[in-house]
Each structure stands twice: as C-alpha cells, then as structure tokens.
Write a protein that holds these residues in place. Structure first.
Motif, mmCIF file in Angstrom:
data_model
loop_
_atom_site.group_PDB
_atom_site.id
_atom_site.type_symbol
_atom_site.label_atom_id
_atom_site.label_comp_id
_atom_site.label_asym_id
_atom_site.label_seq_id
_atom_site.Cartn_x
_atom_site.Cartn_y
_atom_site.Cartn_z
ATOM 1 N N HIS A 259 -39.777 21.241 -12.784
ATOM 2 C CA HIS A 259 -39.221 22.346 -12.001
ATOM 3 C C HIS A 259 -39.772 23.695 -12.447
ATOM 4 O O HIS A 259 -39.837 24.635 -11.653
ATOM 5 C CB HIS A 259 -37.688 22.331 -12.083
ATOM 6 N N LYS A 260 -40.182 23.824 -13.707
ATOM 7 C CA LYS A 260 -40.789 25.074 -14.159
ATOM 8 C C LYS A 260 -42.074 25.354 -13.391
ATOM 9 O O LYS A 260 -42.437 26.494 -13.147
ATOM 10 C CB LYS A 260 -41.081 25.011 -15.664
ATOM 11 N N ASP B 95 -40.472 26.178 -9.560
ATOM 12 C CA ASP B 95 -39.522 27.272 -9.346
ATOM 13 C C ASP B 95 -40.082 28.615 -9.800
ATOM 14 O O ASP B 95 -39.808 29.096 -10.888
ATOM 15 C CB ASP B 95 -38.212 26.991 -10.087
ATOM 16 N N GLN B 96 -40.857 29.227 -8.936
ATOM 17 C CA GLN B 96 -41.348 30.576 -9.161
ATOM 18 C C GLN B 96 -40.633 31.464 -8.154
ATOM 19 O O GLN B 96 -40.990 31.474 -6.984
ATOM 20 C CB GLN B 96 -42.866 30.635 -8.977
ATOM 21 N N PRO B 97 -39.573 32.180 -8.605
ATOM 22 C CA PRO B 97 -38.615 32.820 -7.700
ATOM 23 C C PRO B 97 -39.209 33.602 -6.543
ATOM 24 O O PRO B 97 -39.970 34.545 -6.726
ATOM 25 C CB PRO B 97 -37.827 33.733 -8.644
ATOM 26 N N ARG C 12 -40.650 29.682 -2.462
ATOM 27 C CA ARG C 12 -40.244 28.919 -3.647
ATOM 28 C C ARG C 12 -38.991 29.516 -4.281
ATOM 29 O O ARG C 12 -38.778 30.726 -4.247
ATOM 30 C CB ARG C 12 -41.377 28.884 -4.673
ATOM 31 N N ALA C 13 -38.184 28.646 -4.881
ATOM 32 C CA ALA C 13 -36.975 29.041 -5.621
ATOM 33 C C ALA C 13 -36.090 29.967 -4.787
ATOM 34 O O ALA C 13 -35.702 31.053 -5.226
ATOM 35 C CB ALA C 13 -37.344 29.702 -6.951
ATOM 36 N N ILE D 203 -30.282 26.686 -5.761
ATOM 37 C CA ILE D 203 -31.635 27.154 -5.483
ATOM 38 C C ILE D 203 -32.459 26.010 -4.901
ATOM 39 O O ILE D 203 -32.494 24.912 -5.458
ATOM 40 C CB ILE D 203 -32.316 27.676 -6.767
ATOM 41 N N ASP E 83 -35.908 24.267 -4.384
ATOM 42 C CA ASP E 83 -37.228 24.299 -5.017
ATOM 43 C C ASP E 83 -38.233 24.960 -4.087
ATOM 44 O O ASP E 83 -38.961 25.879 -4.482
ATOM 45 C CB ASP E 83 -37.697 22.876 -5.336
#
Length: 218
Positions: A46-47, A50-52, A65-66, A79, A81
């Motif tokens: 997820h790191k 998940d780039q907001p 994303r995010a 949130i 993905d």
C-alpha cells in the motif's frame, strides 16, 4: 438513519470483521495490534499505491490515488487505494473538465482471491461511499492481487449491498456496546497476527462458571 462523524467506523475494518469478528473487535475496540509477515507485506504494497490525491491522466482515464471517502448513511470512512474515472457520456461531470466520467474503485491486496466475501465487502463499501459523495451509481470495481499479478472485476449485486448493510449494522452495534465477541476457532487462527492476544485455545475450553451451571442442572 444518518450517522455523525463521531460514529464513523473504518472501511478497512470490514475485511477484519468478515474474516473474524473477534479480530475486528480486538483491533478496533480494544486497540490491540501485532505485526506479522502478512501485515508487513500488505503495508509495503500500500505504500507503493497510496500517494495521497495524486492524479494521473491516461487518455480518457483519470486516476486518483489515496482518495478519502465517507458515508453518513452507512457510518463509515476510509481511503480508496485508487479511483479510476473513465470517460462515459452517461457518467457524472467533474471539476475542471468538460467531459463526463464513471467512477470505479480499485483496491490493492497482498495475496490472492479469498474464499470469503471480505474483499468484495470492502470494495463495495468504498463504492457506496463514492455513490453518496458523487451522487451516482457504481455497478463494479476492481481488486488487484499482488500474488497473482491479476486484477479481478467485481460486479456489485443487490444481494451484496444487503449483506454489507447487515454487516455494518452489526459492527456499529458491537462498537456502541464496546463488545468483543467469542468466535469459533479454526486453522485460520494460525495466520492471525493477534493469536497471542486473542488466545483462541482458551475459547475452546469450558469456563468454571459454565461447568458449575451445567453440573447443577444434572
């Protein structure tokens, strides 16, 4: 019934709840959490995803994303993905665009498709939040499984929606009561990161109180 933000439950908890109601309660009510290899691998995946609120345009497709989502009707927040907005004349208008789009939530998972409906319910919860926020209808979404490197299309049925509503009602009831249920144990307990906190072996043993009550009835 409309919930307040103070009553919101995490969408990510739906998967825990479907897998094991006790696991969900230990995490979300008793605030217990322990890492294992599976949870660490899931977080690492997820790191990367998940780039907001990063947006990417690919032809007639807008990828966000995010994306934070919530539903007052269901009392949940979380949130996504990825949310893919695909150009469609029957879709909804978006800001800073003259085109119309249909929205599709995309969830990323570490493993492979599961035997239960936990992934379907989590994805549908995201979709129903988007429906409420964007005032639209979402009939399908996607789950990408890292183990198989394959994206599965999930079509949402009325039966799925009724199942999710029932699950969320039960979750809210437990959370309001701060109740941690006992559950049937099985082989799946071995892979649970909370097996030491849950102590599933003890749940298979009769308590002193129940033994005495049973003896008195004989």
């Amino acid at each position: 019934m409309a919930y307040s933000e103070d009553d919101f439950l995490m969408i990510s908890g739906i998967q825990h709840f479907v897998f094991c109601r006790r696991q969900w309660a230990l995490i979300h009510i008793e605030q217990q959490w322990t890492e294992n290899v599976l949870t660490v691998e899931g977080q690492d995946l997820h790191k990367k995803v998940d780039q907001p609120l990063i947006r990417e345009k690919r032809g007639g497709r807008l990828i966000v994303r995010a994306m934070p989502v919530q539903s007052y009707a269901l009392g949940i927040t979380g949130i996504c993905d990825v949310v893919e907005f695909v150009q469609d004349p029957d879709g909804i208008p978006l800001k800073q665009s003259s085109e119309r789009y249909k929205a599709y939530p995309v969830e990323y998972k570490r493993g492979k498709p599961k035997w239960d409906t936990s992934d379907v319910m989590q994805l549908l919860a995201q979709a129903m939040c988007l429906e409420e926020m964007l005032v639209c209808e979402i009939t399908e979404g996607f789950v990408y499984y890292n183990e198989t490197k394959h994206r599965e299309k999930i079509c949402f049925t009325q039966e799925h929606r009724e199942q999710l509503t029932s699950i969320l009602t039960e979750m809210h009831q437990y959370y309001t009561r701060r109740y941690t249920p006992k559950v049937k144990t099985g082989k799946f307990c071995l892979n649970c990161s909370l097996k030491d906190e849950c102590l599933p072996v003890l749940m298979n043993k009769q308590s002193v109180k129940s033994y005495i009550e049973g003896a008195l009835k004989k």
